[in-house]
Motif scaffolding. Sequence first.
Motif, PDB file in Angstrom:
ATOM      1  N   TYR A 194      31.179 -56.852   3.600  1.00 44.36           N
ATOM      2  CA  TYR A 194      30.540 -57.733   4.394  1.00 44.36           C
ATOM      3  C   TYR A 194      29.003 -57.838   4.152  1.00 44.36           C
ATOM      4  O   TYR A 194      28.476 -58.490   5.088  1.00 44.36           O
ATOM      5  N   PHE A 195      28.604 -56.929   3.265  1.00 42.51           N
ATOM      6  CA  PHE A 195      26.940 -56.891   3.434  1.00 42.51           C
ATOM      7  C   PHE A 195      26.374 -57.071   1.877  1.00 42.51           C
ATOM      8  O   PHE A 195      27.261 -56.673   0.890  1.00 42.51           O
ATOM      9  N   GLU A 196      25.443 -57.874   1.735  1.00 45.88           N
ATOM     10  CA  GLU A 196      24.923 -58.241   0.595  1.00 45.88           C
ATOM     11  C   GLU A 196      24.154 -56.960  -0.099  1.00 45.88           C
ATOM     12  O   GLU A 196      24.415 -56.770  -1.482  1.00 45.88           O
ATOM     13  N   SER A 197      23.460 -56.127   0.859  1.00 43.57           N
ATOM     14  CA  SER A 197      23.102 -54.724  -0.031  1.00 43.57           C
ATOM     15  C   SER A 197      23.804 -53.537   0.649  1.00 43.57           C
ATOM     16  O   SER A 197      24.002 -53.496   1.811  1.00 43.57           O
ATOM     17  N   ALA A 198      23.795 -52.665  -0.263  1.00 43.02           N
ATOM     18  CA  ALA A 198      24.348 -51.283   0.267  1.00 43.02           C
ATOM     19  C   ALA A 198      23.663 -50.166  -0.626  1.00 43.02           C
ATOM     20  O   ALA A 198      23.312 -50.310  -1.706  1.00 43.02           O
ATOM     21  N   GLU A 199      23.156 -49.040   0.234  1.00 42.33           N
ATOM     22  CA  GLU A 199      22.594 -48.086  -0.183  1.00 42.33           C
ATOM     23  C   GLU A 199      22.880 -46.517   0.469  1.00 42.33           C
ATOM     24  O   GLU A 199      23.263 -46.828   1.724  1.00 42.33           O
ATOM     25  N   VAL A 200      22.774 -45.540  -0.072  1.00 40.97           N
ATOM     26  CA  VAL A 200      23.118 -44.024   0.555  1.00 40.97           C
ATOM     27  C   VAL A 200      22.168 -43.144   0.250  1.00 40.97           C
ATOM     28  O   VAL A 200      21.470 -43.275  -0.842  1.00 40.97           O
ATOM     29  N   VAL A 201      21.623 -42.483   1.559  1.00 39.38           N
ATOM     30  CA  VAL A 201      20.717 -41.564   1.451  1.00 39.38           C
ATOM     31  C   VAL A 201      21.323 -40.300   1.888  1.00 39.38           C
ATOM     32  O   VAL A 201      22.021 -40.168   2.943  1.00 39.38           O
ATOM     33  N   GLU A 202      21.202 -39.218   1.185  1.00 38.58           N
ATOM     34  CA  GLU A 202      21.819 -37.919   1.551  1.00 38.58           C
ATOM     35  C   GLU A 202      20.779 -36.877   1.670  1.00 38.58           C
ATOM     36  O   GLU A 202      19.867 -36.802   0.870  1.00 38.58           O
ATOM     37  N   LEU A 203      20.993 -36.079   2.648  1.00 40.40           N
ATOM     38  CA  LEU A 203      19.898 -34.980   2.880  1.00 40.40           C
ATOM     39  C   LEU A 203      20.568 -33.861   3.111  1.00 40.40           C
ATOM     40  O   LEU A 203      21.409 -33.500   3.891  1.00 40.40           O
ATOM     41  N   HIS A 204      19.931 -32.622   2.412  1.00 40.19           N
ATOM     42  CA  HIS A 204      20.786 -31.376   2.533  1.00 40.19           C
ATOM     43  C   HIS A 204      19.416 -30.108   2.323  1.00 40.19           C
ATOM     44  O   HIS A 204      18.320 -30.595   1.894  1.00 40.19           O
ATOM     45  N   HIS A 205      19.931 -28.997   2.722  1.00 41.06           N
ATOM     46  CA  HIS A 205      19.148 -28.016   2.496  1.00 41.06           C
ATOM     47  C   HIS A 205      18.433 -27.788   0.841  1.00 41.06           C
ATOM     48  O   HIS A 205      19.400 -28.360   0.074  1.00 41.06           O
ATOM     49  N   PRO A 206      17.688 -27.046   0.623  1.00 43.27           N
ATOM     50  CA  PRO A 206      17.257 -26.787  -0.692  1.00 43.27           C
ATOM     51  C   PRO A 206      17.707 -26.011  -1.712  1.00 43.27           C
ATOM     52  O   PRO A 206      17.400 -25.993  -2.698  1.00 43.27           O
ATOM     53  N   ASN A 207      18.760 -25.203  -1.016  1.00 48.19           N
ATOM     54  CA  ASN A 207      19.579 -24.266  -1.693  1.00 48.19           C
ATOM     55  C   ASN A 207      20.710 -24.983  -2.466  1.00 48.19           C
ATOM     56  O   ASN A 207      21.277 -24.463  -3.356  1.00 48.19           O
ATOM     57  N   LYS A 208      20.848 -26.263  -2.084  1.00 51.43           N
ATOM     58  CA  LYS A 208      22.058 -27.048  -2.738  1.00 51.43           C
ATOM     59  C   LYS A 208      21.461 -27.202  -4.234  1.00 51.43           C
ATOM     60  O   LYS A 208      20.748 -27.738  -4.657  1.00 51.43           O
ATOM     61  N   VAL A 209      22.840 -26.960  -5.425  1.00 51.46           N
ATOM     62  CA  VAL A 209      22.346 -26.775  -6.741  1.00 51.46           C
ATOM     63  C   VAL A 209      22.759 -28.346  -7.434  1.00 51.46           C
ATOM     64  O   VAL A 209      22.208 -28.496  -8.345  1.00 51.46           O
ATOM     65  N   ASP A 210      23.320 -29.117  -6.551  1.00 49.19           N
ATOM     66  CA  ASP A 210      23.796 -30.419  -7.091  1.00 49.19           C
ATOM     67  C   ASP A 210      23.067 -31.634  -6.501  1.00 49.19           C
ATOM     68  O   ASP A 210      23.067 -31.526  -5.338  1.00 49.19           O
ATOM     69  N   ALA A 211      22.900 -32.504  -7.074  1.00 48.89           N
ATOM     70  CA  ALA A 211      22.324 -33.915  -6.510  1.00 48.89           C
ATOM     71  C   ALA A 211      22.604 -35.040  -7.244  1.00 48.89           C
ATOM     72  O   ALA A 211      22.705 -35.038  -8.718  1.00 48.89           O
ATOM     73  N   PRO A 212      23.074 -36.244  -6.825  1.00 50.39           N
ATOM     74  CA  PRO A 212      23.539 -36.294  -5.454  1.00 50.39           C
ATOM     75  C   PRO A 212      24.428 -35.490  -5.054  1.00 50.39           C
ATOM     76  O   PRO A 212      25.307 -35.116  -5.694  1.00 50.39           O
ATOM     77  N   SER A 213      24.744 -35.412  -3.924  1.00 46.75           N
ATOM     78  CA  SER A 213      25.883 -34.603  -3.137  1.00 46.75           C
ATOM     79  C   SER A 213      27.164 -35.338  -3.692  1.00 46.75           C
ATOM     80  O   SER A 213      27.260 -36.506  -3.772  1.00 46.75           O
ATOM     81  N   GLY A 214      28.262 -34.516  -3.579  1.00 42.22           N
ATOM     82  CA  GLY A 214      29.812 -34.864  -3.834  1.00 42.22           C
ATOM     83  C   GLY A 214      29.924 -35.923  -2.748  1.00 42.22           C
ATOM     84  O   GLY A 214      30.503 -37.213  -2.883  1.00 42.22           O
ATOM     85  N   THR A 215      29.553 -35.808  -1.592  1.00 39.84           N
ATOM     86  CA  THR A 215      29.868 -36.679  -0.428  1.00 39.84           C
ATOM     87  C   THR A 215      29.261 -37.879  -0.574  1.00 39.84           C
ATOM     88  O   THR A 215      29.889 -39.126  -0.437  1.00 39.84           O
ATOM     89  N   ALA A 216      27.729 -38.136  -1.179  1.00 39.56           N
ATOM     90  CA  ALA A 216      27.345 -39.393  -1.352  1.00 39.56           C
ATOM     91  C   ALA A 216      27.872 -39.905  -2.494  1.00 39.56           C
ATOM     92  O   ALA A 216      28.167 -41.434  -2.430  1.00 39.56           O
ATOM     93  N   ARG A 217      28.270 -39.148  -3.589  1.00 41.06           N
ATOM     94  CA  ARG A 217      28.964 -40.126  -4.758  1.00 41.06           C
ATOM     95  C   ARG A 217      30.271 -40.401  -4.518  1.00 41.06           C
ATOM     96  O   ARG A 217      30.767 -41.768  -4.537  1.00 41.06           O
ATOM     97  N   HIS A 218      30.903 -39.839  -3.201  1.00 42.96           N
ATOM     98  CA  HIS A 218      32.258 -40.321  -2.940  1.00 42.96           C
ATOM     99  C   HIS A 218      32.062 -41.516  -2.241  1.00 42.96           C
ATOM    100  O   HIS A 218      32.774 -42.691  -2.274  1.00 42.96           O
ATOM    101  N   THR A 219      31.141 -41.523  -1.423  1.00 40.76           N
ATOM    102  CA  THR A 219      30.906 -42.720  -0.418  1.00 40.76           C
ATOM    103  C   THR A 219      30.289 -43.962  -1.225  1.00 40.76           C
ATOM    104  O   THR A 219      30.963 -44.889  -1.089  1.00 40.76           O
ATOM    105  N   ALA A 220      29.348 -43.504  -2.110  1.00 42.64           N
ATOM    106  CA  ALA A 220      29.114 -44.800  -2.784  1.00 42.64           C
ATOM    107  C   ALA A 220      29.905 -45.367  -3.880  1.00 42.64           C
ATOM    108  O   ALA A 220      30.167 -46.545  -3.931  1.00 42.64           O
ATOM    109  N   ALA A 221      30.942 -44.652  -4.383  1.00 41.20           N
ATOM    110  CA  ALA A 221      31.911 -44.820  -5.233  1.00 41.20           C
ATOM    111  C   ALA A 221      33.143 -45.873  -4.510  1.00 41.20           C
ATOM    112  O   ALA A 221      33.456 -47.022  -5.107  1.00 41.20           O
ATOM    113  N   ALA A 222      33.181 -45.330  -3.170  1.00 42.39           N
ATOM    114  CA  ALA A 222      34.180 -45.984  -2.271  1.00 42.39           C
ATOM    115  C   ALA A 222      33.587 -47.378  -2.035  1.00 42.39           C
ATOM    116  O   ALA A 222      34.308 -48.462  -1.861  1.00 42.39           O
ATOM    117  N   ILE A 223      32.003 -47.654  -1.782  1.00 41.59           N
ATOM    118  CA  ILE A 223      31.530 -48.755  -1.338  1.00 41.59           C
ATOM    119  C   ILE A 223      31.775 -49.567  -2.563  1.00 41.59           C
ATOM    120  O   ILE A 223      31.843 -50.878  -2.200  1.00 41.59           O
TER     121      ILE A 223
END
Length: 257
Positions: free
Chosen positions: A133-162
Motif C-alpha cells: 500500500y506504500f510507495e516507499s519502504a525502508e528498514v532500520v535495525e539497531l543492535h548492541h555493538p557485539n553483534k557480528v553481522d550486519a544487517p541483522s537476519g531479522t532486517a534481511r527477513h523483513t526486507a525480503a518479505a516487503i
Amino acid sequence: MSSSVVPVAVVGAAGRMGATTCAAVEEADGLELVARIDAGDDVGAAVRDSGALVAVDFTVPAVTEANVHAILDAGAHAVVGTTGWDEASRSRVVEHLDRLNAGREDGLGVLIAPNFGLSAVLAMTFAAKAARYFESAEVVELHHPNKVDAPSGTARHTAAAIAAARADAGLAPSPDATESGWEARGADVDGVRVHAVRLRGLVAHEEILFGNVGEQLTIRQDSFDRASFMPGVLLAVREVVGRPGLTVGLEHVLDLT
C-alpha cells in the motif's frame, strides 16, 4: 525421564543467548536440558551421546551451518537462532534433510528463525501486509555493538518479505534520486534499503518505515532483554519435532502466514 519430556541440547551454551536458553529450558514444563555444548566440543557426538531429540543453536554465522548438519547426522531436530544464512546454505540443509527423510514418516526438521521475539515476528508480518500500500519502504535495525553481522537476519527477513509483497502487487521501485554517496543509503535487500546501527546500550530493535505522499507509517519493535526471545524459542523446540523439512521464520509456527 518421562516419554512425554523432550530432551534438549543447547549449542553455544556459554554465550548470552545460549545461557538464557539453557535457563528457559530447565524451567519449562515438558522439556529437559540434557547437554550444554560449547566451542571446541564435537557437536554431533555431544548431541548423539546426550540423547537429545532437539538441539538449539545459538552460536555464530561461521559455524552454524556445520552445526546443523552435525545435529541432523546425530538424529536430532534443530532449532536455529544464529543469523548469517543465505539461499545457498539453506538449500544445502534442504538437500541434507531430503536424504535423511527419504522413506520416513517421522522425518527430521530444522526451524531457522531470524528472530524469536513474538513482537518482532508480528512486526515483520504486519510489514509484509502493509508493503503493497506504500510507495516507499525502508528498514532500520539497531543492535548492541557485539553483534557480528550486519544487517541483522531479522532486517534481511523483513526486507525480503516487503520486497516480495511489493513485487506481487506490481509496485515500482521506491523513488530515490540518489546519484552519489550510495554507501550512505544502507544495504540493498531485494530493492529495499536496510540501515544498521550498532550502539552500546541497545539489545535488538527494528523500525520499518513506509511512506506515501502526505503520510507515513512506522512499525517499531524493541527487545530490551534476551528473556523476551524465550517464549518463541520454547515454542519452536516443541513444534519442530512435528515439522519435517526446513521451516524459515517463526511466523509459520504461529500460523500468521
